[in-house]
Motif scaffolding. Structure first.
Motif, PDB file in Angstrom:
ATOM      1  N   VAL A   1       0.754  -1.303   0.342  1.00  0.00           N
ATOM      2  CA  VAL A   1       0.083   0.295   0.402  1.00  0.00           C
ATOM      3  C   VAL A   1       0.961   1.197  -0.456  1.00  0.00           C
ATOM      4  CG1 VAL A   1      -1.436   1.416   1.461  1.00  0.00           C
ATOM      5  CG2 VAL A   1      -1.587  -1.227   0.707  1.00  0.00           C
ATOM      6  N   ARG A   2       2.189   1.425   0.359  1.00  0.00           N
ATOM      7  CA  ARG A   2       2.767   2.298   0.813  1.00  0.00           C
ATOM      8  C   ARG A   2       3.631   2.380  -0.697  1.00  0.00           C
ATOM      9  NH1 ARG A   2       8.507   2.251   1.654  1.00  0.00           N
ATOM     10  NH2 ARG A   2       8.751   0.955   1.825  1.00  0.00           N
ATOM     11  N   ILE A   3       3.965   1.589  -1.234  1.00  0.00           N
ATOM     12  CA  ILE A   3       4.071   2.123  -2.062  1.00  0.00           C
ATOM     13  C   ILE A   3       2.953   2.439  -3.832  1.00  0.00           C
ATOM     14  CG2 ILE A   3       5.455   0.883  -4.307  1.00  0.00           C
ATOM     15  CD1 ILE A   3       6.439  -1.326  -2.967  1.00  0.00           C
ATOM     16  N   GLN A   4       2.244   1.494  -3.679  1.00  0.00           N
ATOM     17  CA  GLN A   4       0.521   2.230  -4.261  1.00  0.00           C
ATOM     18  C   GLN A   4       0.926   3.897  -3.762  1.00  0.00           C
ATOM     19  OE1 GLN A   4       0.769  -0.532  -3.003  1.00  0.00           O
ATOM     20  NE2 GLN A   4       0.495  -2.200  -4.273  1.00  0.00           N
ATOM     21  N   ARG A   5       0.974   3.987  -2.789  1.00  0.00           N
ATOM     22  CA  ARG A   5       0.746   5.454  -2.264  1.00  0.00           C
ATOM     23  C   ARG A   5       1.671   6.858  -2.870  1.00  0.00           C
ATOM     24  NH1 ARG A   5      -1.178   3.903   3.069  1.00  0.00           N
ATOM     25  NH2 ARG A   5       0.847   4.552   3.828  1.00  0.00           N
ATOM     26  N   GLN A   6       2.938   6.177  -2.805  1.00  0.00           N
ATOM     27  CA  GLN A   6       4.121   6.870  -3.107  1.00  0.00           C
ATOM     28  C   GLN A   6       4.207   7.292  -4.393  1.00  0.00           C
ATOM     29  OE1 GLN A   6       6.599   7.848  -1.782  1.00  0.00           O
ATOM     30  NE2 GLN A   6       6.854   9.425  -3.482  1.00  0.00           N
ATOM     31  N   ALA A  10       3.082  10.801  -6.762  1.00  0.00           N
ATOM     32  CA  ALA A  10       4.755  11.555  -7.751  1.00  0.00           C
ATOM     33  C   ALA A  10       4.033  10.958  -8.894  1.00  0.00           C
ATOM     34  CB  ALA A  10       5.414   9.936  -7.534  1.00  0.00           C
ATOM     35  N   LYS A  11       3.640  10.950  -9.008  1.00  0.00           N
ATOM     36  CA  LYS A  11       2.336  10.431 -10.269  1.00  0.00           C
ATOM     37  C   LYS A  11       1.431  12.907 -10.227  1.00  0.00           C
ATOM     38  CE  LYS A  11      -1.151   9.269 -13.953  1.00  0.00           C
ATOM     39  NZ  LYS A  11      -2.135   8.481 -13.842  1.00  0.00           N
ATOM     40  N   LEU A  12       0.989  12.902  -9.587  1.00  0.00           N
ATOM     41  CA  LEU A  12       0.633  14.547  -8.697  1.00  0.00           C
ATOM     42  C   LEU A  12       1.290  15.043  -9.246  1.00  0.00           C
ATOM     43  CD1 LEU A  12      -2.711  13.220  -6.774  1.00  0.00           C
ATOM     44  CD2 LEU A  12      -2.821  13.797  -9.051  1.00  0.00           C
ATOM     45  N   GLN A  15       3.006  16.121 -12.730  1.00  0.00           N
ATOM     46  CA  GLN A  15       2.286  16.283 -13.291  1.00  0.00           C
ATOM     47  C   GLN A  15       1.714  18.003 -13.283  1.00  0.00           C
ATOM     48  OE1 GLN A  15      -1.887  14.188 -13.112  1.00  0.00           O
ATOM     49  NE2 GLN A  15      -1.188  12.758 -14.242  1.00  0.00           N
ATOM     50  N   ALA A  16       1.575  18.161 -12.193  1.00  0.00           N
ATOM     51  CA  ALA A  16       1.986  19.438 -11.586  1.00  0.00           C
ATOM     52  C   ALA A  16       3.251  20.668 -11.949  1.00  0.00           C
ATOM     53  CB  ALA A  16       1.816  20.124  -9.974  1.00  0.00           C
ATOM     54  N   ASP A  17       4.196  19.370 -11.351  1.00  0.00           N
ATOM     55  CA  ASP A  17       5.757  20.770 -12.185  1.00  0.00           C
ATOM     56  C   ASP A  17       5.106  20.724 -13.114  1.00  0.00           C
ATOM     57  OD1 ASP A  17       8.222  21.193 -11.778  1.00  0.00           O
ATOM     58  OD2 ASP A  17       8.788  19.290 -13.153  1.00  0.00           O
ATOM     59  N   GLU A  18       5.052  19.761 -14.292  1.00  0.00           N
ATOM     60  CA  GLU A  18       5.313  19.877 -15.553  1.00  0.00           C
ATOM     61  C   GLU A  18       4.183  21.138 -16.864  1.00  0.00           C
ATOM     62  OE1 GLU A  18       5.707  19.002 -19.902  1.00  0.00           O
ATOM     63  OE2 GLU A  18       6.733  18.965 -17.916  1.00  0.00           O
ATOM     64  N   LYS A  19       2.986  20.541 -15.468  1.00  0.00           N
ATOM     65  CA  LYS A  19       2.497  22.246 -15.509  1.00  0.00           C
ATOM     66  C   LYS A  19       2.505  23.692 -15.373  1.00  0.00           C
ATOM     67  CE  LYS A  19      -2.406  24.141 -15.007  1.00  0.00           C
ATOM     68  NZ  LYS A  19      -1.702  25.683 -15.085  1.00  0.00           N
ATOM     69  N   LEU A  20       3.322  23.525 -14.502  1.00  0.00           N
ATOM     70  CA  LEU A  20       4.084  25.235 -14.087  1.00  0.00           C
ATOM     71  C   LEU A  20       5.732  25.422 -14.966  1.00  0.00           C
ATOM     72  CD1 LEU A  20       4.435  24.356 -10.198  1.00  0.00           C
ATOM     73  CD2 LEU A  20       3.564  26.206 -11.323  1.00  0.00           C
ATOM     74  N   LYS A 144      21.782  28.449  -0.809  1.00  0.00           N
ATOM     75  CA  LYS A 144      20.726  27.330  -1.442  1.00  0.00           C
ATOM     76  C   LYS A 144      20.627  25.803  -1.415  1.00  0.00           C
ATOM     77  CE  LYS A 144      19.403  26.585  -6.634  1.00  0.00           C
ATOM     78  NZ  LYS A 144      19.560  27.196  -8.011  1.00  0.00           N
ATOM     79  N   THR A 145      19.967  25.456  -1.367  1.00  0.00           N
ATOM     80  CA  THR A 145      19.370  23.721  -1.690  1.00  0.00           C
ATOM     81  C   THR A 145      18.604  23.778  -3.040  1.00  0.00           C
ATOM     82  OG1 THR A 145      17.085  24.014  -0.791  1.00  0.00           O
ATOM     83  CG2 THR A 145      18.720  24.202   0.911  1.00  0.00           C
ATOM     84  N   PHE A 146      18.461  22.258  -3.086  1.00  0.00           N
ATOM     85  CA  PHE A 146      18.485  21.597  -4.177  1.00  0.00           C
ATOM     86  C   PHE A 146      16.804  20.939  -3.717  1.00  0.00           C
ATOM     87  CE2 PHE A 146      21.960  23.153  -5.368  1.00  0.00           C
ATOM     88  CZ  PHE A 146      22.285  23.828  -6.409  1.00  0.00           C
ATOM     89  N   GLN A 147      15.709  20.617  -4.015  1.00  0.00           N
ATOM     90  CA  GLN A 147      14.469  19.245  -3.498  1.00  0.00           C
ATOM     91  C   GLN A 147      14.850  18.709  -4.526  1.00  0.00           C
ATOM     92  OE1 GLN A 147      12.806  23.127  -1.178  1.00  0.00           O
ATOM     93  NE2 GLN A 147      11.829  20.989  -0.482  1.00  0.00           N
ATOM     94  N   VAL A 148      13.810  17.798  -4.852  1.00  0.00           N
ATOM     95  CA  VAL A 148      13.414  16.875  -5.500  1.00  0.00           C
ATOM     96  C   VAL A 148      12.080  17.459  -5.064  1.00  0.00           C
ATOM     97  CG1 VAL A 148      12.697  14.664  -5.346  1.00  0.00           C
ATOM     98  CG2 VAL A 148      14.777  14.911  -4.637  1.00  0.00           C
ATOM     99  N   VAL A 149      11.004  17.114  -6.627  1.00  0.00           N
ATOM    100  CA  VAL A 149      10.087  17.766  -6.412  1.00  0.00           C
ATOM    101  C   VAL A 149       8.933  16.351  -6.537  1.00  0.00           C
ATOM    102  CG1 VAL A 149       8.305  17.808  -9.027  1.00  0.00           C
ATOM    103  CG2 VAL A 149      10.317  19.057  -8.264  1.00  0.00           C
ATOM    104  N   ALA A 150       9.528  15.074  -6.790  1.00  0.00           N
ATOM    105  CA  ALA A 150       8.773  13.799  -6.699  1.00  0.00           C
ATOM    106  C   ALA A 150       9.605  12.679  -7.165  1.00  0.00           C
ATOM    107  CB  ALA A 150       7.178  13.694  -8.016  1.00  0.00           C
ATOM    108  N   TRP A 151       9.557  11.553  -6.570  1.00  0.00           N
ATOM    109  CA  TRP A 151      10.197  10.633  -6.597  1.00  0.00           C
ATOM    110  C   TRP A 151       9.017   8.819  -6.975  1.00  0.00           C
ATOM    111  CZ3 TRP A 151      11.234   5.845  -3.770  1.00  0.00           C
ATOM    112  CH2 TRP A 151      10.028   6.137  -1.609  1.00  0.00           C
TER     113      TRP A 151
END
Length: 201
Positions: A1-6, A10-12, A15-20, A144-151
Motif C-alpha cells: 500500500v505504501r508503494i502504491q501511495r508513493q 509522484a504522478k500527481l 503533472q503539477a510540475d510539468e504544468k508549472l 541554496k538547497t536543491f529539492q526533489v519534486v517527486a519520486w
C-alpha cells in the motif's frame, strides 16, 4: 500500500510540475531549459554516460553508505537530464541529517523523502565527506538547497492475490531509465558476497 501511495503521489506531483514548467515557458516565450531527449526503450543498447548526465565515480570508503551515494547520484543525473545543470551534492549532509541510515546501511527512499521536504546542498557548502556521521547537522545560512519534486518506484503492481509488490520487468526498468534517467537500486546482500572477487554475480 505504501508503494502504491508513493507512486500515485509522484504522478500527481510530476503533472503539477510539468504544468508549472509549461506556464513559465509560455510566460517567458521560450523553453525554460534544454531537455536531453530520452532514447527509445526498444534500443538494443543505450548508455546514459554517452549523454553526459552521469556524475563522477565516488568513493564511500569504509562506510556502508551506498544508499546515500546511490540516491544522490540518481538525483544529480535526473537534475542534469531535466535542467541541463550539473550538481555535486553533499553525501555527508545526507549521512548526517536525513536519518535515512548510517555506515551500516540505509534506504534511498527515505533520502528522497528528505530531499522533498528539506533539500540538500552542494558539497562545497558542507563539510567534506569523512565516511562517518557528524554528531550535528547544521547548514550554513543563506545557502541554496536543491529539492526533489517527486519520486516513485518502477512498479507498484502486486503479485496476483497478494499485497506483495512484484519485481519490475526488464522492459519496465528500461522504460523508467529512458523516461527518468539513472535509477537508484538496492540489492539484498547475502553471505555469498563475502567471496566475491570480480565479474558478474
Amino acid at each position: 500500500v505504501r508503494i502504491q501511495r508513493q507512486n500515485a503521489r509522484a504522478k500527481l506531483l510530476l503533472q503539477a510540475d510539468e504544468k508549472l514548467r509549461l506556464d513559465y515557458e509560455k510566460k517567458i516565450g521560450q523553453p525554460a531549459h534544454d531537455f536531453i531527449l530520452s532514447p527509445s526503450p526498444d534500443l538494443p543498447f543505450f548508455d546514459w554516460r554517452t549523454r553526459g548526465i552521469i556524475t563522477t565515480v565516488q568513493n564511500q570508503k569504509s562506510c556502508g553508505s551506498c544508499w546515500d551515494f546511490g540516491a544522490l547520484a540518481a538525483y544529480e543525473s535526473s537534475f542534469k537530464k531535466r535542467n541541463g545543470v550539473s550538481l555535486n551534492l553533499s553525501e555527508q549532509h545526507i549521512l548526517d541529517c536525513s536519518k535515512s541510515g548510517s555506515c551500516v546501511g540505509g534506504w534511498y527512499g527515505t533520502v528522497f523523502d528528505y530531499l522533498m521536504n528539506n533539500g540538500t546542498v552542494g558539497e562545497d557548502n558542507y563539510s567534506p565527506y569523512i565516511a562517518q556521521s557528524n554528531p550535528s547537522c547544521a547548514l550554513p545560512n543563506g545557502v541554496k538547497t536543491f529539492q526533489v519534486v517527486a519520486w516513485g518506484y518502477v512498479t507498484s503492481e502486486t503479485l496476483p492475490g497478494t499485497s506483495v509488490v512484484r519485481m519490475p520487468t526488464v522492459s519496465e526498468i528500461k522504460n523508467a531509465l529512458v523516461e527518468h534517467g539513472p535509477l537508484a537500486a538496492g540489492i539484498w546482500v547475502t553471505h555469498d558476497f563475502v567471496y566475491y572477487t570480480g565479474g558478474i554475480l
